[in-house]
Design a protein around this motif. Structure first.
Motif, PDB file in Angstrom:
ATOM      1  N   HIS A   1       0.836  -1.197   0.000  1.00  0.00           N
ATOM      2  CA  HIS A   1       0.000   0.000   0.000  1.00  0.00           C
ATOM      3  C   HIS A   1       0.874   1.251   0.000  1.00  0.00           C
ATOM      4  O   HIS A   1       1.913   1.299   0.657  1.00  0.00           O
ATOM      5  N   LEU A   2       0.422   2.261  -0.735  1.00  0.00           N
ATOM      6  CA  LEU A   2       1.075   3.561  -0.751  1.00  0.00           C
ATOM      7  C   LEU A   2       0.254   4.541   0.085  1.00  0.00           C
ATOM      8  O   LEU A   2      -0.757   5.056  -0.389  1.00  0.00           O
ATOM      9  N   PRO A   3       0.649   4.815   1.330  1.00  0.00           N
ATOM     10  CA  PRO A   3      -0.021   5.876   2.079  1.00  0.00           C
ATOM     11  C   PRO A   3       0.103   7.201   1.313  1.00  0.00           C
ATOM     12  O   PRO A   3       0.944   7.330   0.411  1.00  0.00           O
ATOM     13  N   PRO A   4      -0.734   8.191   1.637  1.00  0.00           N
ATOM     14  CA  PRO A   4      -0.731   9.437   0.855  1.00  0.00           C
ATOM     15  C   PRO A   4       0.646  10.070   0.682  1.00  0.00           C
ATOM     16  O   PRO A   4       1.018  10.465  -0.432  1.00  0.00           O
TER      17      PRO A   4
ATOM     18  N   HIS B   1       3.944   9.483  10.308  1.00  0.00           N
ATOM     19  CA  HIS B   1       4.643  10.443   9.463  1.00  0.00           C
ATOM     20  C   HIS B   1       5.776   9.723   8.741  1.00  0.00           C
ATOM     21  O   HIS B   1       6.437   8.856   9.323  1.00  0.00           O
ATOM     22  N   PRO B   2       6.061  10.059   7.486  1.00  0.00           N
ATOM     23  CA  PRO B   2       7.211   9.462   6.805  1.00  0.00           C
ATOM     24  C   PRO B   2       8.499   9.867   7.506  1.00  0.00           C
ATOM     25  O   PRO B   2       8.620  10.993   7.996  1.00  0.00           O
ATOM     26  N   ARG B   3       9.467   8.946   7.547  1.00  0.00           N
ATOM     27  CA  ARG B   3      10.680   9.188   8.328  1.00  0.00           C
ATOM     28  C   ARG B   3      11.896   8.707   7.552  1.00  0.00           C
ATOM     29  O   ARG B   3      11.937   7.566   7.083  1.00  0.00           O
ATOM     30  N   VAL B   4      12.908   9.577   7.426  1.00  0.00           N
ATOM     31  CA  VAL B   4      14.162   9.178   6.785  1.00  0.00           C
ATOM     32  C   VAL B   4      14.902   8.225   7.715  1.00  0.00           C
ATOM     33  O   VAL B   4      15.200   8.566   8.859  1.00  0.00           O
ATOM     34  N   ILE B   5      15.196   7.011   7.222  1.00  0.00           N
ATOM     35  CA  ILE B   5      15.957   6.062   8.042  1.00  0.00           C
ATOM     36  C   ILE B   5      17.346   5.796   7.452  1.00  0.00           C
ATOM     37  O   ILE B   5      18.171   5.168   8.101  1.00  0.00           O
ATOM     38  N   ARG B   6      17.599   6.275   6.226  1.00  0.00           N
ATOM     39  CA  ARG B   6      18.959   6.272   5.686  1.00  0.00           C
ATOM     40  C   ARG B   6      19.118   7.449   4.741  1.00  0.00           C
ATOM     41  O   ARG B   6      18.437   7.523   3.727  1.00  0.00           O
TER      42      ARG B   6
ATOM     43  N   SER C   1       7.390  17.328  -1.372  1.00  0.00           N
ATOM     44  CA  SER C   1       6.261  16.433  -1.616  1.00  0.00           C
ATOM     45  C   SER C   1       5.631  15.931  -0.331  1.00  0.00           C
ATOM     46  O   SER C   1       4.444  15.593  -0.315  1.00  0.00           O
ATOM     47  N   ALA C   2       6.425  15.856   0.747  1.00  0.00           N
ATOM     48  CA  ALA C   2       5.937  15.341   2.036  1.00  0.00           C
ATOM     49  C   ALA C   2       6.400  16.279   3.141  1.00  0.00           C
ATOM     50  O   ALA C   2       7.419  16.040   3.789  1.00  0.00           O
TER      51      ALA C   2
END
Length: 223
Positions: free
Chosen positions: A83-86, A198-203, A215-216
């Motif tokens: 799935h692609l969340p918004p 929330h989207p989160r940078v992990i690398r 975009s986010a």
């Protein structure tokens, strides 16, 4: 270009086309494929349990480090049940194909546990590498991906390095190596976890957080 001994030419469009059927059969038989990407050479397999376990043994991969999946079109997410969340949808629309890996929810019936991170998500990237895109399209499904190197050794940037490190696997037919030439140094893909609120940078990687926030805006983390 002359391919490395023990490798299959994968440079020109004609060489890519000539390699597709053999690579497809190799993957369908549960073998491991070494291939060039836009960043480094990678190892990959089909995504069934037995193929993934073959890659785990070859790579000597600990269970806590899953592999990511490479796709050649957004329609493959539906096939995987992901799935692609918004926020992920906006990031994908802007940066795919490209050096952005998204960790997505879903895939419970299709994706083996070995391909899931500790949070339960599945890491996916739509590769911009033209030859690899053709290969994945021919297979009709995603393939796994991890850097082609032994533990403690830098990722391979040329097919000859893989043949030198894994001669037994090549000779036994477990490993098929596609030679796409030497890859110039580049930053790895940026990895963003999209399984949480929330989207989160992990690398950190090739795409800066400031660019991703266009975009986010609610993106957490920096690079």
């Amino acid at each position: 270009m002359i391919a490395a001994p023990g490798a299959v030419p994968f440079w020109s469009p004609e060489e890519v086309a000539a390699s597709l059927r053999g690579s497809q059969l190799h993957l369908e038989a549960g073998g491991v494929l070494a291939y060039p990407t836009e960043t480094v050479y990678g190892f990959g397999t089909a995504i069934d349990h037995e193929s993934v376990e073959t890659l785990v043994r070859l790579k000597q991969r600990p269970p806590s480090k899953p592999f990511l999946l490479l796709i050649a079109g957004s329609h493959m997410l539906d096939r995987l049940g992901l799935h692609l969340p918004p926020a992920a949808a906006r990031l994908a629309a802007r940066h795919w194909p490209g050096p952005l890996t998204l960790v997505l929810p879903g895939g419970d019936r299709r994706v083996p546990r070995r391909l899931r991170g500790p949070e339960g998500g599945v890491a996916v990237r739509w590769t911009p590498h033209e030859g690899l895109t053709r290969l994945i399209g021919t297979l009709g499904d995603a393939i796994t991906s991890t850097s082609a190197n032994r533990p403690g050794v830098p990722p391979a940037m040329a097919a000859s390095e893989i043949v030198a490190q894994w001669p037994d696997a090549v000779n036994r037919g477990i490993l098929r190596v596609l030679d796409g030439g030497r890859i110039p140094p580049s930053a790895p893909s940026t990895v963003v976890d999209c399984t949480g609120r929330h989207p989160r940078v992990i690398r950190p990687g090739a795409i800066a957080a400031a660019t991703l926030r266009e975009s986010a805006p609610d993106l957490i983390g920096d690079c």
